[in-house]
Design an enzyme around this catalytic site. Structure first.
Site, PDB file in Angstrom:
ATOM      1  N   ILE A  64       0.859  -1.189   0.000  1.00 26.98           N
ATOM      2  CA  ILE A  64       0.000   0.000   0.000  1.00 26.98           C
ATOM      3  C   ILE A  64       0.896   1.241   0.000  1.00 26.98           C
ATOM      4  O   ILE A  64       1.055   1.919   1.017  1.00 26.98           O
ATOM      5  CB  ILE A  64      -0.966   0.008   1.209  1.00 26.98           C
ATOM      6  N   PRO A  65       1.518   1.535  -1.157  1.00 23.87           N
ATOM      7  CA  PRO A  65       2.309   2.765  -1.228  1.00 23.87           C
ATOM      8  C   PRO A  65       1.402   3.969  -1.007  1.00 23.87           C
ATOM      9  O   PRO A  65       0.298   4.018  -1.553  1.00 23.87           O
ATOM     10  CB  PRO A  65       2.894   2.750  -2.642  1.00 23.87           C
ATOM     11  N   HIS A  66       1.864   4.907  -0.191  1.00 25.06           N
ATOM     12  CA  HIS A  66       0.992   6.032   0.149  1.00 25.06           C
ATOM     13  C   HIS A  66       1.800   7.262   0.534  1.00 25.06           C
ATOM     14  O   HIS A  66       2.996   7.173   0.784  1.00 25.06           O
ATOM     15  CB  HIS A  66       0.045   5.649   1.296  1.00 25.06           C
ATOM     16  N   GLY A  67       1.112   8.374   0.573  1.00 22.86           N
ATOM     17  CA  GLY A  67       1.751   9.606   0.983  1.00 22.86           C
ATOM     18  C   GLY A  67       0.765  10.761   0.994  1.00 22.86           C
ATOM     19  O   GLY A  67      -0.353  10.641   0.493  1.00 22.86           O
TER      20      GLY A  67
END
Length: 154
Positions: A64-67
């Site tokens: 779950i790449p996030h930012g």
């Protein structure tokens, strides 16, 4: 209201071709930029900065790449199923074949964390991996990801 109300039918990539974590992040950043109107490089840099803190590979083939991004109006989600699993330095050491990109407004605070928790909950639902891997196209994937979970799913 769908559990993942920040995911649109257009934000599904049913067969992403990537040979590395960096390439996968670049490709989902490009797709997210096209759909969100945001700068691709800014999205990619945001994801890369987060990955430097530790992998967003949560195990069981999921990342779950996030930012958080300045001037982003609302939560934005994008799901990509990889054609073949890649090393994502996941917590369990297993390769990843499902990516859920989550971008949040800079001031989102708790909403960002709640959205991450909802994504993780949906992707850890019993039987979801088989249904995601069996879905033939973007609309089938969207249906799998946005259904309301049943408490007694097997």
């Amino acid at each position: 209201m769908p559990l993942l109300d920040f995911l649109s039918p257009e934000a599904i990539v049913p067969a992403l071709k990537a040979n590395s974590k960096k390439q996968a992040l670049q490709d989902i950043a490009a797709n997210a930029a096209r759909l969100s109107g945001r700068d691709e490089r800014e999205i990619f840099d945001t994801l890369l900065q987060r990955e430097r803190l530790g992998s967003t590979g949560i195990g069981e083939g999921i990342a779950i790449p996030h930012g958080k991004m300045p001037k982003l109006g609302q939560l934005f989600g994008l799901f990509a199923r990889l054609e073949k699993p890649i090393d994502f330095e996941a917590l369990d050491g297993e390769p990843v074949d499902m990516l859920f990109l989550l971008l949040a407004p800079e001031g989102a605070g708790a909403d960002h964390l709640k959205a991450l928790a909802r994504v993780a909950r949906v992707l850890r639902e019993p039987g979801i991996h088989d249904r995601v891997r069996a879905a033939r196209d973007a609309s089938a994937l969207y249906a799998v990801l946005t259904h309301e979970p049943t408490p007694h799913a097997a």
